[in-house]
Design a protein around this motif. Structure first.
Motif, mmCIF file in Angstrom:
data_model
loop_
_atom_site.group_PDB
_atom_site.id
_atom_site.type_symbol
_atom_site.label_atom_id
_atom_site.label_comp_id
_atom_site.label_asym_id
_atom_site.label_seq_id
_atom_site.Cartn_x
_atom_site.Cartn_y
_atom_site.Cartn_z
ATOM 1 N N VAL A 133 0.876 -1.173 0.000
ATOM 2 C CA VAL A 133 0.000 0.000 0.000
ATOM 3 C C VAL A 133 0.912 1.222 0.000
ATOM 4 O O VAL A 133 1.513 1.559 1.015
ATOM 5 C CB VAL A 133 -0.926 0.005 1.235
ATOM 6 N N ARG A 134 1.027 1.871 -1.136
ATOM 7 C CA ARG A 134 2.031 2.919 -1.303
ATOM 8 C C ARG A 134 1.490 4.331 -1.075
ATOM 9 O O ARG A 134 2.253 5.266 -0.880
ATOM 10 C CB ARG A 134 2.652 2.829 -2.711
ATOM 11 N N ARG A 135 0.185 4.520 -1.120
ATOM 12 C CA ARG A 135 -0.368 5.859 -0.964
ATOM 13 C C ARG A 135 -0.486 6.238 0.509
ATOM 14 O O ARG A 135 -0.519 5.402 1.388
ATOM 15 C CB ARG A 135 -1.754 5.927 -1.609
ATOM 16 N N LYS A 136 -0.589 7.544 0.727
ATOM 17 C CA LYS A 136 -0.924 8.024 2.068
ATOM 18 C C LYS A 136 -2.371 7.648 2.373
ATOM 19 O O LYS A 136 -3.176 7.424 1.467
ATOM 20 C CB LYS A 136 -0.770 9.537 2.145
ATOM 21 N N GLU A 192 1.894 4.576 12.126
ATOM 22 C CA GLU A 192 3.175 5.269 12.267
ATOM 23 C C GLU A 192 3.826 5.492 10.905
ATOM 24 O O GLU A 192 4.415 6.544 10.653
ATOM 25 C CB GLU A 192 4.101 4.466 13.184
ATOM 26 N N ARG A 193 3.705 4.504 10.014
ATOM 27 C CA ARG A 193 4.278 4.638 8.675
ATOM 28 C C ARG A 193 3.567 5.739 7.891
ATOM 29 O O ARG A 193 4.202 6.507 7.174
ATOM 30 C CB ARG A 193 4.185 3.307 7.939
ATOM 31 N N MET A 194 2.234 5.799 8.013
ATOM 32 C CA MET A 194 1.474 6.825 7.302
ATOM 33 C C MET A 194 1.805 8.223 7.821
ATOM 34 O O MET A 194 1.912 9.178 7.045
ATOM 35 C CB MET A 194 -0.029 6.554 7.440
ATOM 36 N N VAL A 195 1.998 8.337 9.128
ATOM 37 C CA VAL A 195 2.349 9.640 9.713
ATOM 38 C C VAL A 195 3.721 10.078 9.227
ATOM 39 O O VAL A 195 3.948 11.267 8.942
ATOM 40 C CB VAL A 195 2.287 9.565 11.250
ATOM 41 N N ARG A 196 4.671 9.135 9.112
ATOM 42 C CA ARG A 196 6.013 9.481 8.611
ATOM 43 C C ARG A 196 5.964 9.986 7.173
ATOM 44 O O ARG A 196 6.847 10.732 6.743
ATOM 45 C CB ARG A 196 6.939 8.264 8.705
ATOM 46 N N ARG A 197 4.947 9.568 6.432
ATOM 47 C CA ARG A 197 4.802 10.048 5.051
ATOM 48 C C ARG A 197 4.184 11.444 4.983
ATOM 49 O O ARG A 197 3.980 11.991 3.900
ATOM 50 C CB ARG A 197 3.930 9.078 4.253
ATOM 51 N N CYS A 214 -8.024 4.941 2.866
ATOM 52 C CA CYS A 214 -7.843 4.226 4.131
ATOM 53 C C CYS A 214 -7.054 2.943 3.926
ATOM 54 O O CYS A 214 -6.900 2.456 2.796
ATOM 55 C CB CYS A 214 -9.190 3.923 4.784
ATOM 56 N N VAL A 215 -6.563 2.413 5.027
ATOM 57 C CA VAL A 215 -5.983 1.073 5.080
ATOM 58 C C VAL A 215 -6.753 0.315 6.149
ATOM 59 O O VAL A 215 -6.904 0.803 7.274
ATOM 60 C CB VAL A 215 -4.480 1.108 5.432
ATOM 61 N N VAL A 216 -7.259 -0.860 5.792
ATOM 62 C CA VAL A 216 -8.007 -1.705 6.730
ATOM 63 C C VAL A 216 -7.068 -2.785 7.243
ATOM 64 O O VAL A 216 -6.318 -3.392 6.475
ATOM 65 C CB VAL A 216 -9.232 -2.340 6.039
ATOM 66 N N VAL A 217 -7.103 -3.025 8.553
ATOM 67 C CA VAL A 217 -6.221 -4.015 9.168
ATOM 68 C C VAL A 217 -7.048 -5.138 9.784
ATOM 69 O O VAL A 217 -8.001 -4.885 10.532
ATOM 70 C CB VAL A 217 -5.330 -3.373 10.251
ATOM 71 N N THR A 218 -6.680 -6.357 9.461
ATOM 72 C CA THR A 218 -7.288 -7.544 10.051
ATOM 73 C C THR A 218 -6.198 -8.612 10.112
ATOM 74 O O THR A 218 -5.024 -8.312 9.875
ATOM 75 C CB THR A 218 -8.504 -8.005 9.222
#
Length: 334
Positions: free
Chosen positions: A154-157, A190-195, A262-266
């Motif tokens: 998942v490369r997008r913000k 955390e990865r999304m915030v760093r972007r 969004c990114v969904v986590v499961t």
């Protein structure tokens, strides 16, 4: 090399479809067809070569298939017994055992049909073997594409990270399965915030009849206890199913605007089916999976497969009726 042309063509179609929309079960079927066409082409080359090595390889493949079936039965029974010991005797925990019994029953039916050769047994054997081949193809296709989907980045913000609930222990405690999702969601956030994004994390899960509080509240408490900022968490506390998780979370995300991401986590075994559901309800985002205990994964994948079969029940019923018709035809012509 022309014998590999169908596999190559299907592979190109698969790549094009994955680039356009990776959240489709037809992509899994295409992947299975690519592998099947390549295997058939390879075996055809071996047979047409007429060499001794080709015959040895062909016989070895048959022996390997027989050995693989035996090992599969042993594995299913072993995994089923471990699931019962660790998770209890609920129907969903018996799927590995039931799969092992089904494979043994199929072998017994085919052996009886080959020995007795009665029209009824031959008809039943034809239907059962066709159904087993169909389900095996779909299941292996699902396994292969789920593995592939879980490794597509998942490369997008993202504006949101959504964590799907999975039930609480003792009515209030986050179980290891759900903790794995929350830990992965925290890492993704955390990865999304760093972007450079101002990403909000949504905990999604309502309150079950045996729970003291909504799952989303227990999930939020788990995160804040581990240092996650409380002001970056939103709680979706009405849902009771995966589809409701996604529908109600979508309503929250759309407050930002229709262009949200969004990114969904499961958990990893559930990621692809959650992606199929996300596409169906119109959620703009991909799904990532968190690690699952090795003993739990096989039984869970069988459950996911059964749920996907149910989602496409019309197609599967039509195929089943065609296989029954083939069995009736064999019975009628004997």
């Amino acid at each position: 090399m022309l014998v590999y042309a169908p596999a190559a063509l299907l592979f190109l179609v698969l790549c094009w479809r994955v680039l356009r929309e990776r959240r489709k079960f037809s992509n899994a079927v295409l992947l299975g067809l690519v592998a099947l066409c390549a295997l058939v082409a390879w075996i055809s080359e071996l047979i047409s070569s007429g060499s001794a090595s080709g015959k040895v390889i062909a016989v070895s493949l048959l022996a390997l298939a027989a050995l693989g079936t035996l090992l599969l039965v042993c594995f299913l029974f072993s995994n089923g017994l471990k699931m019962v010991r660790k998770e209890g005797r609920s129907p969903t925990n018996l799927l590995s055992l039931l799969a092992g019994v089904s494979v043994l029953a199929l072998i017994a039916l085919l052996a009886a049909a080959a020995v007795v050769r009665s029209p009824v047994l031959l008809g039943l054997g034809t239907t059962a073997l066709g159904l087993a081949c169909y389900l095996s193809f779909l299941f292996l296709s699902l396994l292969g594409y789920s593995f592939l989907y879980g490794r597509l980045q998942v490369r997008r913000k993202a504006d949101y990270v959504v964590v799907l609930g999975s039930g609480l222990i003792g009515g209030s405690t986050v179980p290891p399965l759900l903790a794995s999702r929350l830990d992965r969601a925290k890492a993704v956030h955390e990865r999304m915030v760093r972007r450079g994004g101002s990403t909000v994390l949504i905990t999604s899960g309502g309150q079950g009849p045996d729970e003291d509080l909504p799952e989303s509240h227990a999930m939020a408490d788990y995160l804040t206890d581990r240092g996650f900022p409380a002001d970056l968490i939103e709680r979706e506390d009405r849902s009771t199913t995966t589809e409701e998780n996604l529908r109600f979370s979508k309503a929250i995300m759309e407050k930002t605007g229709p262009g949200y991401r969004c990114v969904v986590v499961t958990n990893n075994y559930h990621a692809f089916r959650a992606a199929l559901t996300a596409r169906r309800v119109g959620v703009r985002g991909q799904v990532v999976g968190s690690p699952t205990a090795a003993y739990f994964w096989p039984n869970a994948m069988i459950r996911e497969f059964a749920a996907i079969l149910d989602a496409y029940r019309r197609t599967n019923v039509a195929v089943f009726l065609l296989l029954v018709a083939a069995g009736v035809l064999v019975w009628a012509t004997r």
